[in-house]
Design an enzyme around this catalytic site. Structure first.
Site, PDB file in Angstrom:
ATOM      1  N   THR A 123       2.409   0.632   8.322  1.00  0.00           N
ATOM      2  CA  THR A 123       3.127   1.757   7.729  1.00  0.00           C
ATOM      3  C   THR A 123       3.183   1.605   6.210  1.00  0.00           C
ATOM      4  O   THR A 123       2.965   0.521   5.659  1.00  0.00           O
ATOM      5  CB  THR A 123       4.553   1.894   8.305  1.00  0.00           C
ATOM      6  OG1 THR A 123       5.238   0.656   8.140  1.00  0.00           O
ATOM      7  CG2 THR A 123       4.516   2.266   9.779  1.00  0.00           C
ATOM      8  N   HIS A 124       3.482   2.689   5.543  1.00  0.00           N
ATOM      9  CA  HIS A 124       3.436   2.743   4.083  1.00  0.00           C
ATOM     10  C   HIS A 124       4.176   1.595   3.411  1.00  0.00           C
ATOM     11  O   HIS A 124       3.628   0.866   2.590  1.00  0.00           O
ATOM     12  CB  HIS A 124       3.988   4.084   3.587  1.00  0.00           C
ATOM     13  CG  HIS A 124       4.103   4.145   2.109  1.00  0.00           C
ATOM     14  ND1 HIS A 124       5.276   3.800   1.449  1.00  0.00           N
ATOM     15  CD2 HIS A 124       3.214   4.462   1.154  1.00  0.00           C
ATOM     16  CE1 HIS A 124       5.082   3.920   0.146  1.00  0.00           C
ATOM     17  NE2 HIS A 124       3.843   4.327  -0.060  1.00  0.00           N
ATOM     18  N   GLY A 125       5.439   1.451   3.724  1.00  0.00           N
ATOM     19  CA  GLY A 125       6.263   0.450   3.044  1.00  0.00           C
ATOM     20  C   GLY A 125       5.755  -0.962   3.216  1.00  0.00           C
ATOM     21  O   GLY A 125       5.781  -1.760   2.274  1.00  0.00           O
TER      22      GLY A 125
END
Length: 168
Positions: A123-125
């Site tokens: 995921t992005h984070g």
């Protein structure tokens, strides 16, 4: 589900001599109701919510157990952010968020670590945290409610937990 106010709603109110308030208030109440809900971490294709926990040895008592996604251990002051458009983070603070997307990226510049309620290895984070070399853990249900801005916390991206060390 919450609905926006459309031009046709305004036209209907004008044609029927009704107040927009009568349309807006129930929609606002519905919006506030849904805003309080937390999304499930996992849903099956049948809509079933799967709940589970983490079972690990050598985790400090009271620690919030999560999934380690970027290695390292750091202690610092938590900064809980739920809306990146109105937020700031001081250098060295630990970003605590429900999730992130590219709109959150400017906050990572000053962050020392990342804690997210929802996320996984890709995921992005978590990708940004690894790129920036900061410890990160994800999957702490209600992290933005349990952890408060100003608390001193330890993020262990090796073992996968967050420990609240100090704070009210």
């Amino acid at each position: 589900m919450y609905q926006d106010l459309y031009l046709r709603d305004i036209e209907w109110c004008m044609e029927n001599n009704e107040s927009l308030i009568e349309l807006i208030n129930p929609r606002k109440e519905e919006y506030l109701h849904f805003r309080k809900l937390s999304e499930p971490r996992v849903l099956t294709s049948d809509g079933e919510e799967i709940k589970s926990g983490y079972k690990r040895d050598n985790i400090p008592e009271g620690a919030l157990v999560a999934t380690p996604v970027s290695s390292g251990v750091i202690e610092g002051i938590a900064r809980v952010i739920t809306d990146p458009s109105k937020a700031f983070i001081n250098k060295g603070e630990i970003l605590v968020a429900p999730f992130t997307d590219p709109g959150w990226t400017p906050l990572f510049i000053n962050a020392a670590a990342l804690v997210m309620e929802i996320g996984g290895l890709l995921t992005h984070g978590t990708v940004v945290a690894r790129e920036y070399g900061m410890p990160a853990v994800v999957g702490i249900t209600d992290a933005t409610k349990i952890i408060r801005t100003g608390q001193r916390i330890r993020v262990d991206g090796n073992a996968g937990f967050v420990l609240i060390i100090q704070g009210d």
